[in-house]
Design an enzyme around this catalytic site. Structure first.
Site, short mmCIF file in Angstrom:
data_model
loop_
_atom_site.label_atom_id
_atom_site.label_comp_id
_atom_site.label_asym_id
_atom_site.label_seq_id
_atom_site.Cartn_x
_atom_site.Cartn_y
_atom_site.Cartn_z
N HIS A 154 42.99 70.16 47.81
CA HIS A 154 43.95 70.55 48.84
C HIS A 154 43.43 71.68 49.73
O HIS A 154 43.41 71.58 50.94
CB HIS A 154 45.27 70.98 48.19
CG HIS A 154 46.30 71.45 49.18
ND1 HIS A 154 46.37 72.75 49.62
CD2 HIS A 154 47.28 70.78 49.83
CE1 HIS A 154 47.36 72.87 50.49
NE2 HIS A 154 47.93 71.69 50.64
N GLU A 179 49.71 60.45 45.61
CA GLU A 179 49.30 61.17 46.82
C GLU A 179 48.08 62.02 46.52
O GLU A 179 47.97 62.58 45.42
CB GLU A 179 50.46 62.08 47.30
CG GLU A 179 50.21 62.76 48.63
CD GLU A 179 49.64 64.18 48.57
OE1 GLU A 179 49.44 64.78 49.63
OE2 GLU A 179 49.38 64.68 47.45
N HIS A 239 52.81 63.68 43.85
CA HIS A 239 52.15 64.63 44.75
C HIS A 239 51.02 65.35 44.03
O HIS A 239 51.26 66.13 43.11
CB HIS A 239 53.21 65.63 45.22
CG HIS A 239 52.72 66.64 46.19
ND1 HIS A 239 52.74 67.99 45.93
CD2 HIS A 239 52.19 66.52 47.43
CE1 HIS A 239 52.27 68.64 46.98
NE2 HIS A 239 51.93 67.77 47.90
N ASP A 264 44.98 64.72 48.65
CA ASP A 264 44.36 65.28 49.84
C ASP A 264 42.87 65.04 49.73
O ASP A 264 42.32 65.12 48.61
CB ASP A 264 44.62 66.79 49.90
CG ASP A 264 46.10 67.10 49.89
OD1 ASP A 264 46.82 66.55 50.72
OD2 ASP A 264 46.54 67.88 49.01
N GLU A 279 45.83 61.79 52.19
CA GLU A 279 45.96 62.71 53.33
C GLU A 279 44.60 63.30 53.69
O GLU A 279 43.96 63.93 52.84
CB GLU A 279 46.94 63.84 52.99
CG GLU A 279 47.06 64.83 54.13
CD GLU A 279 47.95 66.04 53.83
OE1 GLU A 279 48.68 66.04 52.83
OE2 GLU A 279 47.88 67.00 54.62
O1 G3P Z 1 52.46 64.59 51.10
C1 G3P Z 1 52.39 65.48 52.12
C2 G3P Z 1 52.23 66.85 51.59
O2 G3P Z 1 51.32 66.81 50.55
C3 G3P Z 1 51.79 67.76 52.66
O3 G3P Z 1 51.65 69.07 52.25
O4 G3P Z 1 50.29 71.00 51.74
O5 G3P Z 1 50.98 69.49 49.90
O6 G3P Z 1 49.28 68.76 51.52
P1 G3P Z 1 50.50 69.61 51.31
CA CA Z 2 48.99 66.57 50.72
#
Ligand code: G3P
Ligand code: CA
Length: 266
Positions: free
Chosen positions: A53, A38, A11, A40, A126
């Site tokens: 993020h 992962e 993450h 953003d 994401e």
């Molecule tokens: O992997 C999904 C998760 O990252 C969603 O929450 O706020 O960390 O982007 P956030």
């Molecule tokens: Ca995320």
């Protein structure tokens, strides 16, 4: 029946120990065995996709500027690492680190890193909404993935969002890409579900999974839906996800989660 063990997804990189979304965090995650990464993504004022993020750079660079109003060169001049290790300056014995590892990272650079890594790695990207650029984010994302030849069914990439509209745009632009509908609570899931195709992956947060494991059981066992869960750091939660048959766990501690799964015979 023994359930297959979930894929370990880092993450924002190995974000428990390194500044999130930096190349250093992703390299650390890969070197610690992460099977997928992962990130953003947001679009800059000059049209680059960057791995950030928050809407603004306040938390990670002490700057109030909004990412979508900044150009890439401005973002790249910021220090987005020091917030994670505020006392590092005082440590004389701290090893020198490559400044490239601690800057704002473009998605292009992350894709290159994955493409060049010595073993297969997947990416869970994401797209963040709302944003002033709306659907342009998904358009640019698919264009970039096309450059890498990563829009087919065999692409090592999936696209995630809390916005079902964003996922629908990706489905139109790249029908073969895997999609993950992120949700924080049951209401969000029931609202999005009518708009989702059966092959869309469900992406509940760990709190939702803990509170409503039966919902996840029904998704998987009754409807055959694949489920990816975020953010899964605690061993008990990893066990819960594995027992439920969740396919991927997104975690800040990919090394520890990978070792836990390997050690528990999963
Ligand atoms: O992997 C999904 C998760 O990252 C969603 O929450 O706020 O960390 O982007 P956030
Ligand atoms: Ca995320």
């Amino acid at each position: 029946m023994v359930k297959p063990r979930p894929q370990v997804v880092a993450h924002r990189g190995a974000s428990a120990v390194k500044a999130e979304h930096t190349l250093g965090a992703y390299v650390a995650a890969l070197d610690d065995g992460a099977e997928a990464l992962e990130c953003d993504v947001r679009l800059t004022a000059d049209g680059h996709l960057v791995c950030v993020h928050d809407r603004s750079m306040r938390r990670t660079a002490s700057r109030a500027d909004v990412v979508s109003a900044m150009e890439l060169a401005d973002l790249e001049s910021l220090d987005v690492s020091s917030w994670k290790t505020p006392w590092a300056e005082m440590d004389d014995e701290r090893p020198d680190t490559d400044p490239e590892l601690g800057k704002v990272l473009t998605l292009r650079r992350l894709l290159e890193t994955v493409a060049d890594y010595h073993r297969p790695v997947e990416l869970a990207i994401e797209t963040k909404h709302p944003t002033r650029y709306a659907g342009l984010v998904e358009k640019r994302l698919v264009e970039l993935l096309e450059e890498f030849g990563w829009t087919g069914a065999d692409a090592p990439v999936r696209v995630m969002s809390f916005s079902w509209l964003a996922l629908r745009r990706v489905r139109r632009l790249a029908p073969d890409l895997d999609l993950v509908m992120l949700v924080e609570n049951r209401q969000q899931w029931y609202r999005a579900k009518p708009f989702l195709e059966p092959d869309a992956v469900a992406g509940p947060g760990i709190e939702l999974v803990r509170e409503h494991p039966d919902l996840v059981r029904r998704m998987i066992e009754l409807h055959g839906r694949r489920v990816h869960c975020w953010v899964v750091n605690e061993p008990d939660d990893v066990e819960l996800c594995r027992d439920l048959g969740i396919e991927a766990v997104i975690t800040d501690t990919p090394g520890a989660v990978g070792r836990h799964l390997a050690g528990s015979g999963a």
